[in-house]
Design a protein around this motif. Structure first.
Motif, short mmCIF file in Angstrom:
data_model
loop_
_atom_site.label_atom_id
_atom_site.label_comp_id
_atom_site.label_asym_id
_atom_site.label_seq_id
_atom_site.Cartn_x
_atom_site.Cartn_y
_atom_site.Cartn_z
N ASP A 226 0.67 -1.28 -0.06
CA ASP A 226 0.00 -0.06 0.09
C ASP A 226 0.75 1.34 0.01
O ASP A 226 0.68 2.19 -0.78
CB ASP A 226 -0.91 0.07 1.34
CG ASP A 226 -2.13 -0.88 1.15
OD1 ASP A 226 -2.45 -1.15 0.11
OD2 ASP A 226 -2.53 -1.43 2.10
N CYS B 64 2.41 1.51 -3.62
CA CYS B 64 1.59 2.08 -4.55
C CYS B 64 1.02 3.35 -4.30
O CYS B 64 1.19 4.09 -5.52
CB CYS B 64 0.16 0.97 -4.28
SG CYS B 64 -0.92 1.44 -5.69
N ILE C 232 -0.23 -2.75 -7.87
CA ILE C 232 -1.34 -3.10 -7.85
C ILE C 232 -1.84 -4.62 -7.87
O ILE C 232 -2.74 -5.02 -7.37
CB ILE C 232 -2.25 -2.42 -9.00
CG1 ILE C 232 -3.74 -1.83 -8.49
CG2 ILE C 232 -1.97 -3.02 -10.29
CD1 ILE C 232 -3.72 -0.81 -7.46
N GLU D 99 -1.11 -6.48 -4.72
CA GLU D 99 -1.81 -6.24 -3.53
C GLU D 99 -3.11 -7.27 -3.65
O GLU D 99 -3.79 -7.62 -2.76
CB GLU D 99 -2.46 -4.62 -3.76
CG GLU D 99 -3.59 -4.30 -2.51
CD GLU D 99 -3.42 -2.89 -2.10
OE1 GLU D 99 -4.69 -2.66 -1.33
OE2 GLU D 99 -2.60 -2.29 -2.40
N THR E 264 -11.28 -2.22 -9.19
CA THR E 264 -10.52 -2.80 -10.12
C THR E 264 -11.15 -3.56 -11.13
O THR E 264 -10.98 -3.51 -12.26
CB THR E 264 -9.36 -3.79 -9.56
OG1 THR E 264 -10.02 -4.70 -8.54
CG2 THR E 264 -8.37 -2.94 -8.77
N TYR F 86 -8.56 2.76 -5.48
CA TYR F 86 -7.58 1.76 -5.06
C TYR F 86 -6.12 2.12 -5.33
O TYR F 86 -5.64 1.21 -5.04
CB TYR F 86 -7.92 0.51 -6.38
CG TYR F 86 -7.84 0.60 -7.53
CD1 TYR F 86 -6.54 0.65 -8.01
CD2 TYR F 86 -8.72 0.66 -8.47
CE1 TYR F 86 -6.51 0.50 -9.50
CE2 TYR F 86 -8.67 0.91 -9.96
CZ TYR F 86 -7.36 0.76 -10.38
OH TYR F 86 -7.25 0.89 -11.84
N THR F 87 -5.92 3.36 -5.77
CA THR F 87 -4.45 3.67 -5.62
C THR F 87 -4.16 4.73 -4.56
O THR F 87 -2.96 4.81 -4.12
CB THR F 87 -4.02 4.34 -6.93
OG1 THR F 87 -5.03 5.46 -7.08
CG2 THR F 87 -3.98 3.38 -8.11
#
Length: 316
Positions: free
Chosen positions: A70, A73, A108, A111, A255, A278-279
């Protein structure tokens, strides 16, 4: 394809998140705060797990790896976004763009795979408790983490290699705040069918493989929990999974919506908003989900604070 074919584009101009000038400063301050909090929270989680001996279990070993992913990213994406808010010409060189694309894809994908591994860990902990220590040994956990990052490595390499074959000869302004797959393909004047096929195939495999692993794990977990006679026992078993379920829902919901559909269906402006979740937002939420709702983490943090205060008291 010869290297000379890429000479027409040496840099890209990033359109950023929004063109509205009145929103630039508020958004800059907001995302700066989010990034600082994300970095401190995830670094704090990694440090806490490393310092607390009773957190040296498979569950927290994977959580430490998730916090690292995390952190990385968010660091790959957010600084470029912040630059976009305060500069007039938001340029990034071709090499920097491809590097950012590679790192983004790597972390990503990693993760998503890490969330699947954590689901398997919860399955073993609840459904095979007596064999948990043997099944999730240090060697097994280490290999699972290595496999997670290998998945990220393979996916990132495939996406970036295909992108390096694309000829960019259109306007070099990409409608995004960082170098992502679909916005870059919009600038191509060569065929992108192979790229889109690779994106769809790898995304389908990575997302569906992870989701199926998670679903299979939780079907078994729910079946085992329903066999528990004690209401307190059921509640405790569910509580150990609630944080993970929340993180999985947010991550895979966004995603899947972004990458499991043709690029023509999802507009780039809509995609920018989805990717923020999600980023940037998910890395922040994960640290909150796994800390505020986790009794073990709270106990470990309190012990370290008490120990620090006791040592300072003795020094005085």
């Amino acid at each position: 394809m010869a290297a000379g074919n890429h000479s027409t584009v040496t840099e890209f101009l990033l359109a950023g998140l929004t063109e509205k000038q009145e929103l630039q400063l508020p958004l800059f301050l907001f995302f700066l705060g989010v990034h600082v909090f994300t970095a401190l929270a995830n670094l704090g989680m990694i440090t806490l797990i490393g310092l607390s001996s009773h957190l040296h279990t498979p569950m927290y070993y994977f959580l430490s790896s998730l916090s690292f992913t995390d952190l990385c990213c968010s660091t790959v994406i957010t600084p470029q976004m912040l630059v976009n808010f305060v500069t007039e010409k938001n340029s990034i060189s071709y090499l920097e763009c491809m590097t950012q694309l590679y790192l983004f894809a790597f972390f990503i994908i990693s993760e998503g795979s890490m969330l699947a591994v954590m689901a398997y860990d919860r399955y073993v902990a609840i459904c095979s408790l007596l064999l948990y220590t043997v099944t999730m040994s240090y060697q097994v956990c280490s290999w699972l983490v290595v496999e997670v990052y290998m998945m990220g490595l393979i996916g990132a390499t495939a996406h970036t290699f295909c992108m390096l074959k694309v000829v960019f000869c259109k306007a070099k302004i990409t409608n995004h705040y960082f170098c992502d797959l679909f916005p870059l393909l919009e600038l191509s004047c060569s065929s992108t069918y192979i790229n889109e096929g690779v994106i769809f195939c790898f995304s389908t495999f990575n997302i569906l493989a992870s989701i199926l692993t998670i679903l299979a794990s939780y079907v078994s977990i729910i079946a085992s929990i329903l066999l528990i006679c004690s209401t307190v026992g059921r509640s405790k078993a569910f509580s150990t999974c609630s944080s993970h379920i929340t993180a999985v829902t947010i991550f895979y919901g966004s995603t899947a919506f972004m990458y499991l559909q043709p690029s023509s269906v999802c507009s780039l402006n809509q995609g920018k908003v989805i990717i923020i979740f999600y980023t940037i937002i998910v890395p922040m939420l994960n640290s909150l989900i796994y800390s505020l709702r986790n009794k073990d983490v709270k106990v470990a943090l309190n012990k370290i604070i008490e120990k620090r205060l006791f040592c300072n008291g003795k020094d005085l």
